[in-house]
Scaffold this motif. Sequence first.
Motif, short mmCIF file in Angstrom:
data_model
loop_
_atom_site.label_atom_id
_atom_site.label_comp_id
_atom_site.label_asym_id
_atom_site.label_seq_id
_atom_site.Cartn_x
_atom_site.Cartn_y
_atom_site.Cartn_z
N UNK A 22 -9.01 11.28 -11.69
CA UNK A 22 -8.73 10.48 -12.91
C UNK A 22 -7.74 9.51 -12.84
N UNK A 23 -7.72 9.69 -11.64
CA UNK A 23 -6.52 8.35 -11.45
C UNK A 23 -7.70 6.96 -10.97
N UNK A 24 -7.58 6.01 -11.53
CA UNK A 24 -8.53 4.69 -11.49
C UNK A 24 -8.32 4.39 -10.19
N UNK A 25 -9.29 4.02 -9.68
CA UNK A 25 -8.71 3.18 -8.01
C UNK A 25 -9.65 1.85 -7.90
N UNK B 268 -2.06 0.64 -4.55
CA UNK B 268 -3.08 1.71 -4.79
C UNK B 268 -3.98 1.83 -4.15
N UNK B 269 -5.10 3.02 -3.77
CA UNK B 269 -6.12 3.62 -2.87
C UNK B 269 -6.99 2.61 -3.56
N UNK C 247 0.73 -1.21 -0.12
CA UNK C 247 0.43 -0.07 -0.03
C UNK C 247 0.56 1.36 -0.13
N UNK C 248 0.18 1.85 0.30
CA UNK C 248 1.32 3.54 0.35
C UNK C 248 1.41 4.04 -0.48
#
Length: 175
Positions: free
Chosen positions: A100-103, A89-90, A74-75
Amino acid sequence: PEAQEVEFGGLPILLMPWINPQNEIYAFGMMDETNADIMMGHLDIGGFEMHLGHMSEGVHHKKDFANFDTVMSGHFHHKSDDGQVFYLGTPYELYRNDWNDPKGFHVFDTDTREIERIENPHKIFSKIYYDDSSGSYENHDVSKYKDKYVKLVVVNKKDLYQFDKFVDKLLTADC
């Protein structure tokens, strides 16, 4: 918490907390002694994208984790990997720079050792690039901004009355 080796479905996995000066000797000792070839933790390894456009210089180097086939961490908010180290990622947007950053979240199969990503379709941040020189905003659908944090970026504002009406619509509409 300290680093520890656990088994899931018969597969040994080294669970690693944040490595800091108080636990570093024990953590690296566990990395040398473990039977696991998979590590999961909260790590700061250089050379990976923390969030879009921002690379980590990292406290640790990838070579520190060479004993492992797979390292999951994580992190960092942005999902990235190099085939060995996987920053997951989160699961959802936390800050504006997550826009705009897929989660999403991941499922790790202990039999096949495959990592499956389930993308989160829900977004909490939106951006509007306002440019009234390229069209009218009178009929712009603001319903898609319901329950979201909206950043309004003004590119061109030639018609002050139209802009004020649009902003009022964003602020007062049941969106």
